[in-house]
Design a protein around this motif. Structure first.
Motif, PDB file in Angstrom:
ATOM      1  N   LEU A   4       0.827  -1.214   0.000  1.00 11.13           N
ATOM      2  CA  LEU A   4       0.000   0.000   0.000  1.00 11.13           C
ATOM      3  C   LEU A   4       0.859   1.261   0.000  1.00 11.13           C
ATOM      4  N   LEU A   5       2.048   1.175   0.596  1.00  8.22           N
ATOM      5  CA  LEU A   5       2.937   2.334   0.684  1.00  8.22           C
ATOM      6  C   LEU A   5       3.830   2.506  -0.536  1.00  8.22           C
ATOM      7  N   THR A   6       4.057   1.435  -1.288  1.00  5.96           N
ATOM      8  CA  THR A   6       5.035   1.496  -2.376  1.00  5.96           C
ATOM      9  C   THR A   6       4.472   1.153  -3.751  1.00  5.96           C
ATOM     10  N   ASP A   7       3.281   0.578  -3.802  1.00  7.83           N
ATOM     11  CA  ASP A   7       2.733   0.097  -5.076  1.00  7.83           C
ATOM     12  C   ASP A   7       1.457   0.874  -5.406  1.00  7.83           C
ATOM     13  N   LYS A   8       1.592   1.930  -6.201  1.00  8.74           N
ATOM     14  CA  LYS A   8       0.444   2.766  -6.531  1.00  8.74           C
ATOM     15  C   LYS A   8      -0.680   1.999  -7.234  1.00  8.74           C
ATOM     16  N   PRO A   9      -0.389   1.160  -8.264  1.00 10.27           N
ATOM     17  CA  PRO A   9      -1.476   0.421  -8.924  1.00 10.27           C
ATOM     18  C   PRO A   9      -2.277  -0.454  -7.960  1.00 10.27           C
ATOM     19  N   ILE A  31      -2.086   4.183  10.031  1.00  9.71           N
ATOM     20  CA  ILE A  31      -1.372   4.200   8.747  1.00  9.71           C
ATOM     21  C   ILE A  31      -2.351   4.077   7.584  1.00  9.71           C
ATOM     22  N   ILE A  32      -3.309   3.163   7.697  1.00  7.95           N
ATOM     23  CA  ILE A  32      -4.295   2.978   6.623  1.00  7.95           C
ATOM     24  C   ILE A  32      -5.103   4.245   6.417  1.00  7.95           C
ATOM     25  N   ASN A  33      -5.497   4.869   7.506  1.00  7.53           N
ATOM     26  CA  ASN A  33      -6.287   6.094   7.409  1.00  7.53           C
ATOM     27  C   ASN A  33      -5.495   7.205   6.715  1.00  7.53           C
ATOM     28  N   GLU A  34      -4.193   7.326   7.031  1.00  8.78           N
ATOM     29  CA  GLU A  34      -3.347   8.349   6.408  1.00  8.78           C
ATOM     30  C   GLU A  34      -3.130   8.054   4.919  1.00  8.78           C
ATOM     31  N   ILE A  35      -2.949   6.788   4.603  1.00  8.46           N
ATOM     32  CA  ILE A  35      -2.764   6.407   3.198  1.00  8.46           C
ATOM     33  C   ILE A  35      -3.984   6.772   2.379  1.00  8.46           C
ATOM     34  N   LEU A  36      -5.173   6.459   2.889  1.00 10.19           N
ATOM     35  CA  LEU A  36      -6.418   6.731   2.162  1.00 10.19           C
ATOM     36  C   LEU A  36      -6.668   8.229   2.023  1.00 10.19           C
ATOM     37  N   PRO A  45       0.406   7.058  -3.220  1.00  7.62           N
ATOM     38  CA  PRO A  45       0.694   6.783  -1.806  1.00  7.62           C
ATOM     39  C   PRO A  45       1.518   7.904  -1.191  1.00  7.62           C
ATOM     40  N   PRO A  46       1.406   8.117   0.110  1.00  5.64           N
ATOM     41  CA  PRO A  46       2.221   9.139   0.768  1.00  5.64           C
ATOM     42  C   PRO A  46       3.678   8.692   0.875  1.00  5.64           C
ATOM     43  N   THR A  47       4.584   9.623   0.867  1.00  4.88           N
ATOM     44  CA  THR A  47       5.996   9.302   1.053  1.00  4.88           C
ATOM     45  C   THR A  47       6.294   9.177   2.546  1.00  4.88           C
ATOM     46  N   MET A  48       7.465   8.664   2.861  1.00  4.81           N
ATOM     47  CA  MET A  48       7.867   8.550   4.253  1.00  4.81           C
ATOM     48  C   MET A  48       7.983   9.929   4.904  1.00  4.81           C
ATOM     49  N   ASP A  49       8.418  10.921   4.142  1.00  2.00           N
ATOM     50  CA  ASP A  49       8.531  12.282   4.681  1.00  2.00           C
ATOM     51  C   ASP A  49       7.166  12.825   5.100  1.00  2.00           C
ATOM     52  N   VAL A  50       6.148  12.561   4.287  1.00  2.00           N
ATOM     53  CA  VAL A  50       4.788  13.001   4.617  1.00  2.00           C
ATOM     54  C   VAL A  50       4.308  12.316   5.891  1.00  2.00           C
ATOM     55  N   ASN A 133      -6.195   0.659 -13.242  1.00  2.00           N
ATOM     56  CA  ASN A 133      -5.128   1.465 -13.822  1.00  2.00           C
ATOM     57  C   ASN A 133      -5.375   1.650 -15.317  1.00  2.00           C
ATOM     58  N   ILE A 134      -5.801   2.844 -15.710  1.00  2.00           N
ATOM     59  CA  ILE A 134      -6.064   3.125 -17.127  1.00  2.00           C
ATOM     60  C   ILE A 134      -4.931   3.925 -17.752  1.00  2.00           C
ATOM     61  N   GLY A 135      -3.876   4.168 -16.963  1.00  2.00           N
ATOM     62  CA  GLY A 135      -2.746   4.940 -17.465  1.00  2.00           C
ATOM     63  C   GLY A 135      -2.469   6.144 -16.577  1.00  2.00           C
ATOM     64  N   HIS A 136      -1.582   6.995 -17.031  1.00  3.77           N
ATOM     65  CA  HIS A 136      -1.226   8.208 -16.286  1.00  3.77           C
ATOM     66  C   HIS A 136      -2.341   9.241 -16.467  1.00  3.77           C
ATOM     67  N   GLU A 137      -3.099   9.470 -15.400  1.00  2.00           N
ATOM     68  CA  GLU A 137      -4.203  10.431 -15.459  1.00  2.00           C
ATOM     69  C   GLU A 137      -3.629  11.831 -15.204  1.00  2.00           C
ATOM     70  N   TYR A 138      -3.524  12.592 -16.260  1.00  2.02           N
ATOM     71  CA  TYR A 138      -2.769  13.846 -16.247  1.00  2.02           C
ATOM     72  C   TYR A 138      -3.181  14.778 -15.119  1.00  2.02           C
ATOM     73  N   ASN A 139      -4.472  15.011 -14.959  1.00  2.00           N
ATOM     74  CA  ASN A 139      -4.943  15.966 -13.956  1.00  2.00           C
ATOM     75  C   ASN A 139      -4.767  15.454 -12.531  1.00  2.00           C
ATOM     76  N   LYS A 140      -4.858  14.140 -12.345  1.00  2.00           N
ATOM     77  CA  LYS A 140      -4.787  13.560 -11.003  1.00  2.00           C
ATOM     78  C   LYS A 140      -3.358  13.231 -10.570  1.00  2.00           C
ATOM     79  N   ASP A 141      -2.483  12.928 -11.525  1.00  2.00           N
ATOM     80  CA  ASP A 141      -1.164  12.378 -11.196  1.00  2.00           C
ATOM     81  C   ASP A 141      -0.039  13.410 -11.205  1.00  2.00           C
ATOM     82  N   THR A 142      -0.376  14.680 -10.961  1.00  2.00           N
ATOM     83  CA  THR A 142       0.648  15.729 -10.922  1.00  2.00           C
ATOM     84  C   THR A 142       1.690  15.436  -9.856  1.00  2.00           C
ATOM     85  N   GLU A 143       1.246  15.026  -8.679  1.00  2.00           N
ATOM     86  CA  GLU A 143       2.167  14.760  -7.576  1.00  2.00           C
ATOM     87  C   GLU A 143       3.132  13.626  -7.920  1.00  2.00           C
ATOM     88  N   SER A 144       2.620  12.530  -8.461  1.00  2.00           N
ATOM     89  CA  SER A 144       3.458  11.353  -8.682  1.00  2.00           C
ATOM     90  C   SER A 144       4.497  11.575  -9.774  1.00  2.00           C
TER      91      SER A 144
END
Length: 442
Positions: A4-9, A31-36, A45-50, A133-144
């Motif tokens: 959940l922390l490392t595998d976005k798909p 942890i689950i609540n923060e991830i969601l 997923p959130p990074t370790m820094d977050v 997973n339909i691909g890189h969703e431009y508007n949603k995936d700015t952070e990643s």
């Protein structure tokens, strides 16, 4: 937790059915609540820094310590080979829970005769956990797309090339070095592989031209800085230089023309099964692999092999470096341009990064050469760099970039007409310049 922390798909597929109710441990729930929460806002997923920042807001010191330990364990487990099995089982668990909930909620709907709502509940439960997973969703995936881990490059030994490559070759990239026979192409691959091992990366070096043992000695020469022909007299230094290397290296030899890209792929997967996960693949060199389609022209076979190599890099998410020859005209050039690729120009079109190494007779005597950047998907190209090349140890130093005037002189073809003096245009330009300077001083 690790997935959940490392595998976005994986998170993308189950975020709509995942809930903290499935976990008894309070640290897991947090942890689950923060991830969601983070996924709903940033679509990754959130990074370790977050998580570190959010963890500081937890008032309960015991819970905070427990969260820290669970996160450490999760990141330590991210490379375990059974993670695929764990993800599949957890996904099935979530689906079963959703279906069970749908069936329980259907009891009252059944009494009311609301069959359409029952069908909707069951259909939604059956669709839970499916691949979303339909691909890189431009508007949603700015952070990643701006995260460092979105492209994890492996640096070359040369800072100037790393700068124009945005760090080096990354996952799925295919890099090529062109050159004339005996010009130092294979030594360039040794330098790239050895540099990666020194930085803690795992490397598989495939050789189709030279033996495994000799390639191993070339690596010894690079790590010890002792010429390869002097190594037998300095074997104890080899052991000292290689005992504490951070990364690991596997050298695998195949007969030229006998191994195919499928052979390479099978060996890589075998290494992974035996707990050796490579970070970088080196093939010396791709042209010597056999093609599955042999009833075609050689150019078509080579194109097929190169496209499959690029495809393998993308599929395995690994960078691949290889080398290739230039044609006869290119072998005579001081600066090798892209049109001098032997066999097929499509090689350069397929590669993500291509450069040439030119070393004429005088370069081999003087230990010099010139790298020319033919193609670069990640930045500028067309530049030429002077280099110092030591083909006894594989150490190559990139010097300054040639300016426009120098490059124009160097790129002029050798004279073929008139009296043969044995000098090319560069020599003539240099002598002419010296003559006029001498004349002015008389």
């Amino acid at each position: 937790m690790s997935a959940l922390l490392t595998d976005k798909p994986f998170l993308q597929n189950i975020n709509d059915v995942l809930t903290e109710e499935y976990f008894n441990n309070l640290a897991h729930k947090w942890i689950i609540n923060e991830i969601l929460k983070y996924y709903q806002k940033f679509h990754c997923p959130p990074t370790m820094d977050v998580l570190k920042i959010e963890m500081k807001r937890v008032d309960n010191e015991v819970l905070q310590l427990s969260i820290k330990e669970q996160l450490k364990e999760a990141y330590r487990s991210s490379d375990e080979s059974d993670l695929t099995y764990v993800k599949q089982e957890f996904s099935n668990f979530c689906k079963n829970q959703q279906l069970k909930k749908a069936l329980l909620n259907s009891v009252d709907l059944l009494k009311a005769g609301d069959y359409d709502s029952i069908r909707s509940l069951v259909d939604n439960a059956l669709r839970s956990g499916q691949d979303k997973n339909i691909g890189h969703e431009y508007n949603k995936d700015t952070e990643s797309r701006y995260r460092e881990e979105d492209r994890t490059p492996i640096p070359t030994p040369w800072d100037k090339f790393n700068d124009i490559l945005q760090g080096g070759l990354g996952e799925g990239d295919f890099g090529l070095i062109f050159g004339n026979p005996g010009g130092g192409k294979s030594w360039s691959l040794i330098a790239i592989g050895a540099h990666a091992v020194k930085y803690g990366f795992n490397v598989i070096h495939y050789t189709l031209e030279l033996g495994e043992g000799y390639i191993g000695r070339r690596y010894d020469a690079y790590f010890t800085n002792i010429p390869v022909d002097k190594l037998k007299l300095n074997r104890e230094k080899v052991g000292v230089a290689t005992v504490d290397l951070p990364g690991n290296l596997i050298i695998k030899e195949y007969p030229m023309g006998k191994a195919s890209l499928s052979t390479i792929e099978s060996h890589i997967k075998k290494c992974i099964d035996l707990d050796f996960k490579p970070d970088l693949i080196i093939i010396d060199y791709v042209d010597l692999l056999s093609s599955k389609r042999t009833n075609r022209e050689r150019k078509d076979e080579i194109d097929d092999i190169y496209m499959s190599t690029k495809g393998l890099a993308r599929e395995l998410k690994l960078p691949i470096w290889s080398v290739s020859q230039v044609n006869r005209a290119g072998a005579k050039d001081n600066i090798i341009e892209g049109d001098k690729a032997a066999g097929s120009y499509d090689k350069i079109m397929i590669a993500d990064f291509a450069m040439s190494l030119s070393r004429q007779k005088k370069d081999k005597i003087n230990g010099t050469g010139r790298f020319h950047i033919m193609k670069n998907r990640y930045g500028a190209d067309g530049m030429t760099f002077n280099a110092k090349v030591d083909t006894s140890t594989g150490h190559i130093d990139i010097m300054g970039e040639l300016d426009a005037d120098e490059e124009e002189i160097m790129s002029k073809p050798k004279s073929t007409g008139g009296f043969n003096t044995g000098m090319d245009n560069f020599d003539k330009e240099y002598l002419s310049k010296q003559f006029f300077e001498l004349s002015e001083n008389i």
